[in-house]
Design a protein around this motif. Structure first.
Motif: not given
Length: 595
Positions: A188-189, A191, A233, A237, A239-241, A248, A269-270, A588
């Motif tokens: 997942t990402e 946000r 990140q 950037t 969003g953390v994937k 996390c 999340t996304a 985002y």
């Protein structure tokens, strides 16, 4: 120093806190009045700059070279000084203060009040023991680390003799740290992490007044009961994937209260949103470790939950003009035929899908029937009633109505009379309406409806008036007004039959760019609707324009303003993807707030 540890178990949240008591001040009688005052700072488990991992019941947080402190003392000259700290090693629990804005001893015993960092937003520190500063409701967490500039600390040392050679300032936290960790059950990402207080009137961020001597938070002006932590990140950037099973961490900073009750933490999340609540009180001024465990797999229900109440995850003090808001062009046309139909979903379904701005076009008839070439069968009152029902169920949300008189039926005199009466007195939903201001916030819109009219009506203006709206234009500058209040408004509403779908696409993209560049207080409406020729329909055009708009947002994220689309939420023409893409920009990208 004395240390304490307290443990709670709250609905699956493991919470631990640490505290720090004040040490006595060491006095060395060797200085004369009129000499420069020398300071040093000390605290074992709660200083400002770099938080470490808990160990032995303590949470080490260290000073760093270059940290700045403001010191206020009414008996000293000058009364307020700013000092840059020098530390003996890379991470230190003690520091010496540079001579920078040196203060001199005066007569009598001195009361010293210090605050760190000295460059906190809106900082005002006075010699009477009060400080004013601002804690933002939108914060950033980069690779699990928070901005140390938000770790506010205070010190109060009273009754110090001018004969002291060094004044030791013992700092304690003004804010509360929430150290939040969780794991992904699937790729997942992440946000945003959202911390909310469910208690009415409890503010977690904003401009605050703090009594340093009494160690007590006082008034909080404006502010928000929601703190949103953007996940970044290491390179910034958004969003953390996360891979499945990967953990996390994020740290949120909230204002200290005597206690927190009804705190909730959500992970956006996304693919949706999930979180947990705790009902037990949390003492302010501590650091808490909040373990959310493994997030559940995001399904359609988690996605619907996010978009059906997306405003609830945004701070109260977010500027309404700075939000990315999905809207519907000719919103009430789901009942019409192929040529006049611009929406597939009813107004109620649009609200549940996340639409928050509605283009309504009532005629000059007694019932203010909404038309688009022909009657929609929906009156203006019925449209407002649908919003009322939704807002009663979801008071965290708010609605905008962009309204104009449609000339298909009735006359202008009837429209002016009936609409003026409805908005001013006869509507059963009169208390839902809110008046326009350039700095209107999301918190002020919650549970309310903002009516922006393009057409004049009798009686007092309710909401706001769009000063001018030229027909079928690619780029127009207008304004939204209410009395002396005014805000600039940009409009892209090119829909004419000779436009061509490629030209329309370029106009939409140009306004997405303009939305990212406009001032925070400026408004923008960007229509994606197009009526090109007899051989096309609004839906066939939406089949091209909706995915093109969505694809551009994926590559060029940022504030969108109000995007007025056709067939919002319709999977057949990517109306569902575009609607979500607009909403996602609020999670985002950075969201400006009133300070």
């Amino acid at each position: 120093m004395r240390y304490g540890i307290v443990a709670f178990s709250l609905f699956g949240l493991a919470i631990a806190s640490t505290g720090c008591s004040r040490d006595a001040v060491d006095v060395d009688f060797s200085a004369d009045a009129g000499r420069a005052i020398r300071f040093e700072g000390r605290c074992g488990d709660a200083t400002r700059a770099v938080p470490g991992d808990p160990a032995d019941g303590k949470v080490p947080v260290y000073w760093c070279d270059g940290d700045a402190v403001s010191v206020a003392c009414e008996q000293a000259t000058p009364s307020v000084g700013r000092y840059v700290l020098t530390c003996p090693d890379e991470f230190s629990v003690s520091a010496s203060f540079g001579s920078g804005d040196s203060q001199q001893w005066g007569e009598g015993l001195h009361d010293f009040y210090a605050f760190s960092p000295a460059d906190a937003p809106d900082l005002e520190i006075s010699g009477d023991g009060t400080v004013k500063a601002s804690l933002p409701s939108v914060q950033e967490c980069r690779d699990g680390l928070l901005d140390p500039a938000l770790l506010y600390l205070a010190s109060a040392e009273e009754g110090i003799s001018p004969e002291s050679s060094v004044v030791t300032l013992h700092f304690r936290p003004v804010v509360t740290l929430l150290d939040i960790s969780f794991a992904a059950s699937e790729a997942t990402e992440v946000r945003q992490i959202v911390v909310r207080s469910t208690q009415a009137g409890e503010k977690l961020a904003g401009t605050f007044v703090y009594d340093l001597g009494a160690d007590r938070l006082g008034r909080v002006d404006g502010g928000s009961n929601v703190v949103a932590v953007r996940m970044l990140q290491s390179d910034g950037t958004p969003g953390v994937k996360l891979a499945a099973g990967e953990s996390c961490r994020a740290i949120a900073v909230v204002l200290s209260q005597s206690s927190f009750v009804g705190l909730r933490v959500d992970v956006v999340t996304a693919a949706g949103v999930a979180g947990r609540s705790c009902a037990e009180p949390l003492v302010g001024g501590k650091r808490y470790a909040i373990e959310l465990g493994a997030l559940p797999a995001m399904n359609d229900a988690a996605r619907r939950k996010l978009y059906a109440s997306w405003m609830s995850y945004l701070p109260d003090d977010a500027l309404l003009s700075a939000l990315s808001i999905p809207g519907t062009h000719d919103a009430a046309t789901s009942t019409l035929n192929l040529w006049s139909k611009c929406q597939s979903l009813s107004l109620g379904a649009q609200l549940n899908a996340g639409v928050r701005c509605f283009d309504l076009r009532p005629t000059g008839t007694d019932d203010l029937m909404i038309y688009h070439g022909t009657s929609t069968g929906v009156t203006f009152d019925e449209a407002i009633a649908a919003m009322d029902r939704y807002l009663a169920a979801c008071p965290s949300e708010g609605c905008i109505v962009q309204m104009q008189r449609q000339g298909d039926a009735g006359n202008d005199a009837t429209f002016r009379s009936r609409m003026g009466d409805y908005l001013n007195s006869s509507s059963a939903y009169r208390d839902r309406f809110v008046d326009f201001r350039p700095d209107l916030t999301l918190g002020e819109l919650r549970g309310k409806i903002l009516v922006l009219t393009r057409s004049d009506y009798d009686g007092a203006l309710v909401g706001g008036k769009i000063a001018s709206w030229q027909d079928d234009v690619t780029d127009q500058i207008s304004s939204i007004v209410n009395g002396s209040a005014s805000a600039k408004l940009f409009i892209q509403d090119k829909y004419g039959g000779t436009t061509g779908i490629d030209n329309k696409k370029n106009a939409i993209i140009a306004y997405l760019d303009k939305a990212r560049e406009k001032a925070e207080s400026e408004w923008l409406f960007n229509f994606t609707s197009l009526a090109t020729a007899v051989v096309t329909t609004p839906k066939s055009n939406a089949r091209t324009l909706n995915p093109a708009t969505c694809d551009y947002l994926k590559v060029h994220p940022g504030c969108t303003g109000v995007v007025m689309m056709d067939f919002a939420g319709d999977t057949d023409v990517s109306g569902d993807e575009l609607l979500r893409a607009v909403i996602d920009q609020n999670f985002y990208c950075h969201l400006p707030c009133v300070r």
